[in-house]
Design a protein around this motif. Structure first.
Motif, PDB file in Angstrom:
ATOM      1  N   TYR A   6       0.863  -1.178   0.000  1.00  0.00           N
ATOM      2  CA  TYR A   6       0.000   0.000   0.000  1.00  0.00           C
ATOM      3  C   TYR A   6       0.898   1.226   0.000  1.00  0.00           C
ATOM      4  O   TYR A   6       1.708   1.402   0.907  1.00  0.00           O
ATOM      5  CB  TYR A   6      -0.903   0.014   1.239  1.00  0.00           C
ATOM      6  N   LEU A   7       0.758   2.070  -1.017  1.00  0.00           N
ATOM      7  CA  LEU A   7       1.567   3.281  -1.143  1.00  0.00           C
ATOM      8  C   LEU A   7       0.667   4.507  -1.158  1.00  0.00           C
ATOM      9  O   LEU A   7      -0.429   4.476  -1.731  1.00  0.00           O
ATOM     10  CB  LEU A   7       2.405   3.257  -2.427  1.00  0.00           C
ATOM     11  N   GLU A   8       1.145   5.585  -0.545  1.00  0.00           N
ATOM     12  CA  GLU A   8       0.425   6.857  -0.581  1.00  0.00           C
ATOM     13  C   GLU A   8       0.479   7.400  -2.010  1.00  0.00           C
ATOM     14  O   GLU A   8       1.461   7.224  -2.719  1.00  0.00           O
ATOM     15  CB  GLU A   8       1.062   7.862   0.380  1.00  0.00           C
ATOM     16  N   LYS A   9      -0.572   8.074  -2.416  1.00  0.00           N
ATOM     17  CA  LYS A   9      -0.640   8.644  -3.764  1.00  0.00           C
ATOM     18  C   LYS A   9       0.214   9.904  -3.860  1.00  0.00           C
ATOM     19  O   LYS A   9       0.278  10.694  -2.929  1.00  0.00           O
ATOM     20  CB  LYS A   9      -2.083   8.993  -4.131  1.00  0.00           C
ATOM     21  N   ILE A  10       0.856  10.088  -5.010  1.00  0.00           N
ATOM     22  CA  ILE A  10       1.658  11.270  -5.274  1.00  0.00           C
ATOM     23  C   ILE A  10       0.855  12.169  -6.220  1.00  0.00           C
ATOM     24  O   ILE A  10       0.358  11.693  -7.240  1.00  0.00           O
ATOM     25  CB  ILE A  10       2.995  10.900  -5.948  1.00  0.00           C
ATOM     26  N   PRO A  11       0.739  13.463  -5.908  1.00  0.00           N
ATOM     27  CA  PRO A  11       0.031  14.365  -6.822  1.00  0.00           C
ATOM     28  C   PRO A  11       0.723  14.420  -8.190  1.00  0.00           C
ATOM     29  O   PRO A  11       1.944  14.328  -8.289  1.00  0.00           O
ATOM     30  CB  PRO A  11       0.100  15.724  -6.125  1.00  0.00           C
ATOM     31  N   LEU A  12      -0.073  14.590  -9.228  1.00  0.00           N
ATOM     32  CA  LEU A  12       0.434  14.593 -10.597  1.00  0.00           C
ATOM     33  C   LEU A  12       1.480  15.685 -10.824  1.00  0.00           C
ATOM     34  O   LEU A  12       2.479  15.447 -11.500  1.00  0.00           O
ATOM     35  CB  LEU A  12      -0.727  14.756 -11.586  1.00  0.00           C
ATOM     36  N   ILE A  13       1.290  16.853 -10.233  1.00  0.00           N
ATOM     37  CA  ILE A  13       2.235  17.949 -10.450  1.00  0.00           C
ATOM     38  C   ILE A  13       3.607  17.602  -9.853  1.00  0.00           C
ATOM     39  O   ILE A  13       4.650  17.942 -10.431  1.00  0.00           O
ATOM     40  CB  ILE A  13       1.686  19.285  -9.882  1.00  0.00           C
ATOM     41  N   THR A 138      -1.697   7.042   8.293  1.00  0.00           N
ATOM     42  CA  THR A 138      -2.009   7.505   6.952  1.00  0.00           C
ATOM     43  C   THR A 138      -3.050   8.607   7.018  1.00  0.00           C
ATOM     44  O   THR A 138      -3.749   8.751   8.021  1.00  0.00           O
ATOM     45  CB  THR A 138      -2.520   6.342   6.075  1.00  0.00           C
ATOM     46  N   LYS A 139      -3.143   9.385   5.945  1.00  0.00           N
ATOM     47  CA  LYS A 139      -4.192  10.387   5.842  1.00  0.00           C
ATOM     48  C   LYS A 139      -5.422   9.815   5.144  1.00  0.00           C
ATOM     49  O   LYS A 139      -6.467  10.434   5.117  1.00  0.00           O
ATOM     50  CB  LYS A 139      -3.691  11.602   5.056  1.00  0.00           C
ATOM     51  N   ASN A 140      -5.290   8.629   4.569  1.00  0.00           N
ATOM     52  CA  ASN A 140      -6.329   8.022   3.762  1.00  0.00           C
ATOM     53  C   ASN A 140      -7.109   6.991   4.581  1.00  0.00           C
ATOM     54  O   ASN A 140      -6.612   5.895   4.828  1.00  0.00           O
ATOM     55  CB  ASN A 140      -5.678   7.359   2.539  1.00  0.00           C
ATOM     56  N   PRO A 141      -8.341   7.304   5.008  1.00  0.00           N
ATOM     57  CA  PRO A 141      -9.109   6.349   5.815  1.00  0.00           C
ATOM     58  C   PRO A 141      -9.476   5.069   5.053  1.00  0.00           C
ATOM     59  O   PRO A 141      -9.542   3.993   5.655  1.00  0.00           O
ATOM     60  CB  PRO A 141     -10.368   7.112   6.215  1.00  0.00           C
TER      61      PRO A 141
END
Length: 167
Positions: A6-13, A138-141
């Motif tokens: 499980y990996l945190e998402k990286i913003p596209l920019i 994590t910040k993602n529930p």
């Protein structure tokens, strides 16, 4: 195979800027540095380091076959971390918390401080001795609930979800 990542998402920019920086730094280090001399070696190396940092992310990898987990630092698909064994798990909890960090004010002459706080979801494993082991923040529930469901599925343990608020 009972291994999950499980990996945190990286913003596209950040992905775009990071890739531009590290590719520019790498190409400049190989081709342009020959004509300009070693004077720009630090600049091109800094471009590479900052670019790779921008495209990196954190996460957790679970290996239920070996009863292990690791906090992962991932750069361009390469995962780094130290494996730790699961305790003898009795139950797992998920709850929201506020993480507060104070920066500065630790030295004799410094009076400036800054306090930062952020809302996080904490996943704790409780062993038979009722001692908590923090598995992941994590910040993602949704990610936290998915990780807890995997533990319930493989170990048939109780999941206590304290994220729901009473209305």
């Amino acid at each position: 195979m009972k291994k999950f990542l499980y990996l945190e998402k990286i913003p596209l920019i950040k992905i775009i800027i990071g890739n531009i920086l590290w590719v520019t730094g790498f190409c400049s280090l190989l081709f342009i540095n020959i004509t300009l001399g070693p004077g720009f070696l630090v600049v091109w190396s800094l471009f590479i380091i900052v670019g790779l940092y921008l495209i990196s992310t954190d996460g957790i990898e679970l290996d239920f076959n070996e009863n292990q987990y690791r906090q992962v630092f991932s750069i361009a698909g390469s995962n780094f971390g130290i494996w730790k064994d699961f305790p003898n798990i009795d139950y797992i909890t998920i709850f929201k918390t506020t993480i507060t960090q104070t920066i500065g004010g630790k030295t004799f002459g410094s009076t400036a401080t800054a306090t930062m706080s952020d809302k996080m979801v904490l996943i704790n494993l409780f062993a038979e001795n009722k001692k908590p082991t923090t598995l992941y923040m994590t910040k993602n529930p949704e990610m936290a609930i998915e990780i807890a469901k995997k533990f319930h599925e493989f170990y048939n343990i109780e999941v206590i979800n304290k994220m729901e608020t009473k209305k």
